[in-house]
Design a protein around this motif. Structure first.
Motif: not given
Length: 282
Positions: A62-83
């Motif tokens: 994802v674009a780095k400018s969206f990193e903070k927003k993406a982190k919040a969205v991904l956390a809501s999915t319940g899936k394991l991830f790292e950025i």
């Protein structure tokens, strides 16, 4: 290496790894212990078959400018991830961040969650195994360096070896198979294997048949056929209409006699993707 000191003397034992060239015949992956592991099946320059297994995490950007927003969205999915940060940029010359997950099936789910929140994703549609090969710079031939052990249906099994690209041109082992049946295809009369390292005809008969191995019934002939195929260990199985006819009937007959339909190197049950549509091939 290990160093052993005895009085004034020092002994250094070094294990030397020698790279071996090979060619990938079939790349795929398996989910083991809830993690993705790439499986590369192929042929080595030694003539041996190999399986190379690698622990790899699927990812996209994802674009780095969206990193903070993406982190919040991904956390809501319940899936394991790292950025993670990346040195790459998109076609708009904007820096991107890498999103890593656990299994390939997580990627489309995370992508949908992000795009639903108007966060554009990059390279989320690249197939998992081929992405890894692209990252490693491997187009088909490769060099493997690392420990290996003997497999049940493959000569060498490597676990996370070091891979580098190679320009080696392989000589693959090819076998053609053919069967003969009754007019309604409900009885199996004969089977044959012909190609590199094999020229074998198997037939059901109560007495010897010239230039053929004879068996009293279908089940014993099928067992002998599979054993012969596994011993030859071909890279390519071919034949005329071999998917829709020969292999389909072999599979049906083996299921009838409760024999495991294992023709490949993975030790798993082989599958056939039979298509009845005019526009698609089996």
């Amino acid at each position: 290496f290990k160093v052993f000191a005895h009085f004034k003397y020092c002994y250094v034992l070094t294990k030397i790894m020698i790279a071996t060239r090979g060619f990938i015949v079939y790349p795929t992956y398996r989910i083991e212990d809830d993690k993705a592991r790439i499986h590369l099946f192929g042929r080595l320059e030694t003539g041996e078959s190999f399986l190379s297994i690698h622990d790899v995490k699927p990812y996209f950007f994802v674009a780095k400018s969206f990193e903070k927003k993406a982190k919040a969205v991904l956390a809501s999915t319940g899936k394991l991830f790292e950025i993670k940060s990346s040195k790459l940029k998109n076609f708009s010359d904007k820096p991107v961040s890498k999103i890593l997950t656990i299994t390939p099936k997580d990627v489309p789910e995370l992508r949908r969650a992000l795009e639903d929140e108007s966060i554009p994703c990059f390279e989320a549609d690249i197939r998992f195994v081929y992405r890894a090969l692209m990252d490693w710079g491997i187009k088909g031939s490769l060099s493997l360096e690392g420990d290996y052990h003997k497999g049940e249906f493959v000569d060498r099994v490597y676990e996370n070896p070091t891979l580098t690209p190679s320009d080696w041109i392989p000589t693959l082992k090819t076998v053609a198979l053919d069967i003969e049946t009754s007019g309604r295809h409900n009885e199996l009369y004969a089977m044959s294997l012909y190609g590199d390292g094999v020229s074998k005809a198997l037939i059901i008969s109560s007495k010897p048949v010239k230039n053929a191995e004879y068996y009293p019934d279908e089940k014993s002939m099928l067992v002998a056929f599979v054993k012969a195929l596994q011993e030859v260990d071909p890279d390519i199985i071919t034949g005329w209409n071999v998917l829709d006819f020969d292999l389909a009937i072999i599979k049906k007959k083996m299921e009838q006699y409760k024999l495991p339909f294992i023709l490949g190197r993975s030790g798993e049950l082989s599958t056939l993707n039979i298509s009845r549509g005019f526009m698609r091939d089996s």
